[in-house]
Design a protein around this motif. Structure first.
Motif, mmCIF file in Angstrom:
data_model
loop_
_atom_site.group_PDB
_atom_site.id
_atom_site.type_symbol
_atom_site.label_atom_id
_atom_site.label_comp_id
_atom_site.label_asym_id
_atom_site.label_seq_id
_atom_site.Cartn_x
_atom_site.Cartn_y
_atom_site.Cartn_z
ATOM 1 N N ASN A 35 -6.691 -2.504 -5.500
ATOM 2 C CA ASN A 35 -6.567 -1.687 -4.297
ATOM 3 C C ASN A 35 -7.868 -1.844 -3.508
ATOM 4 O O ASN A 35 -8.901 -1.284 -3.894
ATOM 5 C CB ASN A 35 -6.335 -0.217 -4.651
ATOM 6 C CG ASN A 35 -6.070 0.636 -3.415
ATOM 7 O OD1 ASN A 35 -6.302 0.195 -2.284
ATOM 8 N ND2 ASN A 35 -5.586 1.852 -3.630
ATOM 9 N N PRO A 36 -7.841 -2.611 -2.412
ATOM 10 C CA PRO A 36 -9.077 -2.862 -1.662
ATOM 11 C C PRO A 36 -9.699 -1.605 -1.069
ATOM 12 O O PRO A 36 -10.876 -1.602 -0.718
ATOM 13 C CB PRO A 36 -8.615 -3.834 -0.564
ATOM 14 C CG PRO A 36 -7.147 -3.578 -0.408
ATOM 15 C CD PRO A 36 -6.663 -3.237 -1.782
ATOM 16 N N GLU A 37 -8.917 -0.528 -0.970
ATOM 17 C CA GLU A 37 -9.453 0.719 -0.436
ATOM 18 C C GLU A 37 -10.256 1.488 -1.482
ATOM 19 O O GLU A 37 -10.976 2.437 -1.152
ATOM 20 C CB GLU A 37 -8.318 1.601 0.091
ATOM 21 C CG GLU A 37 -7.555 0.990 1.268
ATOM 22 C CD GLU A 37 -6.438 1.874 1.756
ATOM 23 O OE1 GLU A 37 -6.219 2.943 1.139
ATOM 24 O OE2 GLU A 37 -5.782 1.513 2.754
ATOM 25 N N VAL A 38 -10.121 1.062 -2.742
ATOM 26 C CA VAL A 38 -10.816 1.743 -3.839
ATOM 27 C C VAL A 38 -11.956 0.901 -4.392
ATOM 28 O O VAL A 38 -13.065 1.376 -4.616
ATOM 29 C CB VAL A 38 -9.824 2.113 -4.967
ATOM 30 C CG1 VAL A 38 -10.554 2.716 -6.160
ATOM 31 C CG2 VAL A 38 -8.760 3.068 -4.442
ATOM 32 N N SER A 71 1.727 4.746 -6.814
ATOM 33 C CA SER A 71 0.903 3.850 -5.999
ATOM 34 C C SER A 71 1.078 2.376 -6.369
ATOM 35 O O SER A 71 0.574 1.499 -5.662
ATOM 36 C CB SER A 71 -0.577 4.229 -6.124
ATOM 37 O OG SER A 71 -1.073 3.907 -7.419
ATOM 38 N N LYS A 123 -2.573 -6.118 -2.328
ATOM 39 C CA LYS A 123 -2.622 -4.920 -3.167
ATOM 40 C C LYS A 123 -1.741 -5.134 -4.394
ATOM 41 O O LYS A 123 -0.595 -5.596 -4.268
ATOM 42 C CB LYS A 123 -2.164 -3.681 -2.392
ATOM 43 C CG LYS A 123 -2.331 -2.385 -3.195
ATOM 44 C CD LYS A 123 -1.871 -1.157 -2.421
ATOM 45 C CE LYS A 123 -2.057 0.099 -3.266
ATOM 46 N NZ LYS A 123 -1.512 1.304 -2.607
#
Length: 259
Positions: A35-38, A71, A123
């Motif tokens: 997850n690139p947002e994490v 998710s 993702k």
């Protein structure tokens, strides 16, 4: 007096398999998460499921997403091996999740699931398919004729002429073949097996008039000559297409100009 409950049996009195005993097993699915947002790093995450081994890996992914972690991200559509959207690496091999039965991939050990290689991971199990589809578009995967007007009658074709390219009409653009190719892993500029297969489908179509154009496109430094004939693509194809054979036929057509 209460009526005794009996196991369901066949005519010979033998209980039906899976009726008296539960058909479910406990299987571990080890999924590569990103997850690139994490985080910029991918990690492996285990999920344990009670599942019927006759179900498919796609069913297991649905159970994980619906019951354990909403998710989890992956692509799927038809779930019947037609759309090609759920190609992924399962136990180190490119497969369609909707066609892979759990019982066929040794559920006694953790089942690894990760995205296909050679394409940027967006993702979890989803990759950027744009480079793959651009190569497909570049080979002009559509019928081209010299006629300027609409045909006045049906373009007839013999059964023999149709058979010439029948195998390569089976492609569902899942990218399993292209993303199994070591050349594609190392150099994303290579057209890749799927694009060549779809060029083959029209090069050898007796109704098409753009064979020379497609051959010149594939004569590029990133075209068919990059193939190293490792047969990974043929092994990976879920539709059983003889991909390596099709690539060799395109190479031969480039040399002889006969097709």
């Amino acid at each position: 007096m209460a009526t005794p409950t009996l196991d369901k049996a066949d005519a010979a009195g033998t209980p039906e398999p899976g009726f008296a005993d539960s058909p479910y097993i406990t299987a571990t699915f080890r999924i590569r998460r990103f997850n690139p947002e994490v985080s910029g790093e991918a990690v492996w995450e285990d999920f344990q499921l009670e599942i019927d081994p006759k179900e498919r890996v796609l069913d297991a992914l649905h159970k994980i997403k619906w019951d354990h972690d909403g998710s989890l991200t992956f692509r799927r559509s038809c779930a019947h091996g037609i759309c090609g959207s759920d190609a992924m690496r399962i136990n180190g091999k490119n497969r369609l999740a909707c066609k892979t039965l759990i019982k066929d991939i040794n559920p006694a050990k953790p089942i690894t699931v990760e995205p296909i290689k050679g394409l940027t991971v967006l993702k979890d199990l989803v990759v950027d398919m744009e480079p793959f589809f651009q190569a497909y578009r570049d080979v002009m995967p559509f019928l081209i004729t010299k006629e300027t007007n609409e045909p006045t009658r049906e373009r007839l074709q013999s059964a023999e002429d149709r058979e010439r390219f029948d195998d390569t009409t089976k492609c569902i653009l899942c990218a399993a073949c292209t993303s199994s190719c070591p050349v594609f892993w190392n150099d994303g500029q290579y057209f890749g097996p799927a694009a060549i297969v779809n060029a083959h489908r029209f090069i050898f179509d007796s109704r098409d008039d753009a064979g020379e154009q497609r051959l010149e496109i594939l004569n590029d430094k990133d075209g068919v000559w990059r193939c190293r004939t490792t047969f990974n693509c043929t092994d990976a194809c879920p539709r059983g297409i003889e991909v390596t054979k099709a690539i060799q036929e395109v190479k031969r057509a480039l040399i002889t100009r006969r097709y």
